[in-house]
Enzyme design. Structure first.
Site, PDB file in Angstrom:
ATOM      1  N   THR A 183       1.093 -71.790  39.291  1.00 33.07           N
ATOM      2  CA  THR A 183       0.790 -70.444  38.842  1.00 33.07           C
ATOM      3  C   THR A 183       1.667 -70.020  37.676  1.00 33.07           C
ATOM      4  OG1 THR A 183       0.064 -69.775  41.040  1.00 33.07           O
ATOM      5  CG2 THR A 183       0.759 -68.024  39.555  1.00 33.07           C
ATOM      6  N   ILE A 212      -8.669 -66.356  48.043  1.00 33.41           N
ATOM      7  CA  ILE A 212      -7.998 -65.608  46.983  1.00 33.41           C
ATOM      8  C   ILE A 212      -6.555 -65.389  47.401  1.00 33.41           C
ATOM      9  CG2 ILE A 212      -7.901 -63.412  45.735  1.00 33.41           C
ATOM     10  CD1 ILE A 212     -10.973 -63.239  46.170  1.00 33.41           C
ATOM     11  N   GLY A 213      -5.629 -65.702  46.529  1.00 30.52           N
ATOM     12  CA  GLY A 213      -4.215 -65.556  46.840  1.00 30.52           C
ATOM     13  C   GLY A 213      -3.625 -64.262  46.323  1.00 30.52           C
ATOM     14  N   ASP A 214      -2.352 -64.290  45.980  1.00 25.69           N
ATOM     15  CA  ASP A 214      -1.651 -63.068  45.584  1.00 25.69           C
ATOM     16  C   ASP A 214      -1.841 -62.696  44.126  1.00 25.69           C
ATOM     17  OD1 ASP A 214       1.235 -63.943  44.031  1.00 25.69           O
ATOM     18  OD2 ASP A 214       0.147 -65.496  45.104  1.00 25.69           O
ATOM     19  N   THR A 233       5.059 -65.982  42.134  1.00 28.22           N
ATOM     20  CA  THR A 233       4.457 -67.301  42.290  1.00 28.22           C
ATOM     21  C   THR A 233       4.922 -67.909  43.601  1.00 28.22           C
ATOM     22  OG1 THR A 233       4.216 -69.507  41.289  1.00 28.22           O
ATOM     23  CG2 THR A 233       6.338 -68.415  41.003  1.00 28.22           C
ATOM     24  N   GLY A 234       4.100 -68.792  44.178  1.00 29.77           N
ATOM     25  CA  GLY A 234       4.450 -69.423  45.448  1.00 29.77           C
ATOM     26  C   GLY A 234       3.242 -69.496  46.351  1.00 29.77           C
ATOM     27  N   ILE A 235       3.465 -69.383  47.649  1.00 31.34           N
ATOM     28  CA  ILE A 235       2.377 -69.394  48.617  1.00 31.34           C
ATOM     29  C   ILE A 235       1.800 -67.986  48.695  1.00 31.34           C
ATOM     30  CG2 ILE A 235       1.693 -69.871  50.991  1.00 31.34           C
ATOM     31  CD1 ILE A 235       2.548 -72.348  49.433  1.00 31.34           C
TER      32      ILE A 235
END
Length: 325
Positions: A183, A212-214, A233-235
């Site tokens: 990301t 859909i992520g963050d 950024t990350g999980i």
């Protein structure tokens, strides 16, 4: 008070044994994009233009998990997300599930400026892109050999560890050790204290269709107001639960914490270890980089002369020799 800019290109279990052929192109890309952003700020471009310009350049690189380099879903397709936000007005735009748009961050800005809405996704977002005449390509443009191999290795590793129930929320490191590099995001502030943030991603390797992520969630992966601009950024699931980006701003606003104090508290106290990182700038030109993972590709520069490019803790590479530096 002065301008400042910070960029990230993914946080995760990035081993120090990652070979030079994996690190150097990304460090070169970071350096290149940092210089683009610095030049734009020195030319007095608005921070909103700066963050879009930098993230577009990152999206065009095959080395990061956004745009051209987006990782693949469990079905071998690409679903890209992006978000952009202006700190002064809190105007923002977001898109998800893109499969043909070359620069998702620019479509997010068009959602912000050309519609009464904030967020468009999948077929609706694709239709809006065609309506606005933004650059699109065949979906095969985004299917790179590296990401085909990355998906294959992730599936194989997941099947070995969890043959019955696959965990889509935790990536399994691939043989080349860089499954979580990804990301991209940029935050900027000008010398008048105007702020903006932008983030773009292809998501998690082997994610379920429609996940859909963050990144496009305002207040989770992306946020800007009159105090600060934040890109995470990350999980994604962990970042959404912790409302990472908004909480940094809230701690500054309601508790009077400095940018560094607020960002450090959110990343190290509110998000499970090994899950997240962020870059942030304040209206006064302060910059901070925080992460609770092994490493994070990041870069920053301020008007008063501070600069950093690095991957791991205590690995500032400001003296790294880049061509044309």
């Amino acid at each position: 008070m002065g301008w400042a800019i910070a960029i990230h290109c993914g946080a995760g279990e990035i081993p120090r044994t990652l070979p030079p052929e994996r690190t150097e192109p990304r460090l070169e890309g970071l350096h290149h994009c940092l210089q683009i952003g610095v030049k734009a700020l020195r030319a007095k471009l608005p921070p909103l233009d700066v963050v879009e310009l930098v993230v577009r350049e990152l999206e065009n690189s095959p080395f990061f998990n956004a745009g051209r380099g987006s990782v693949l879903t469990s079905k071998g397709t690409v679903e890209m997300d992006a978000c952009i936000m202006d700190g002064n007005t809190k105007n923002c735009g977001a898109v998800s599930g893109l499969s043909t748009v070359v620069n998702a961050v620019s479509l997010a800005r068009l959602v912000m400026e050309k519609t009464p809405h904030i967020y468009l996704a999948f077929d609706g977002a694709e239709a809006f892109a065609r309506e606005q005449g933004v650059e699109t390509v065949d979906a095969s443009y985004f299917i790179t050999p590296d990401n085909v191999e990355r998906l294959k290795q992730t599936k194989e590793a997941a099947n070995e560890i969890q043959p019955i129930q696959q965990d889509f929320l935790q990536e399994i490191p691939t043989a080349n050790g860089d499954s979580q590099i990804g990301t991209v995001g940029c935050v900027a502030v000008d010398s008048q204290g105007n702020l903006a943030a932008a983030t773009s991603t292809g998501g998690l390797v082997n994610k379920m269709l429609g996940r859909i992520g963050d990144t496009p969630i305002i207040g989770a992966g992306t946020y800007a107001n009159h105090l600060c601009a934040v890109s995470a950024t990350g999980i994604g699931e962990a970042i959404v639960k912790a409302t990472v980006a908004r909480d940094v701003a809230a701690l500054m606003e309601y508790k009077g914490l400095s940018l560094k104090e607020a960002a450090a508290y959110v990343i190290h106290e509110c998000v499970p270890k090994d899950n997240a990182g962020l870059v942030a700038v304040s209206a006064t030109g302060e910059v901070t980089i925080q992460y609770n993972t092994i490493g994070m590709f990041r870069a920053c520069e301020t008007e008063d002369g501070y600069s950093e490019i690095g991957i791991w803790p205590s690995s500032s590479l400001e003296n790294y020799r880049f061509e044309n530096s």
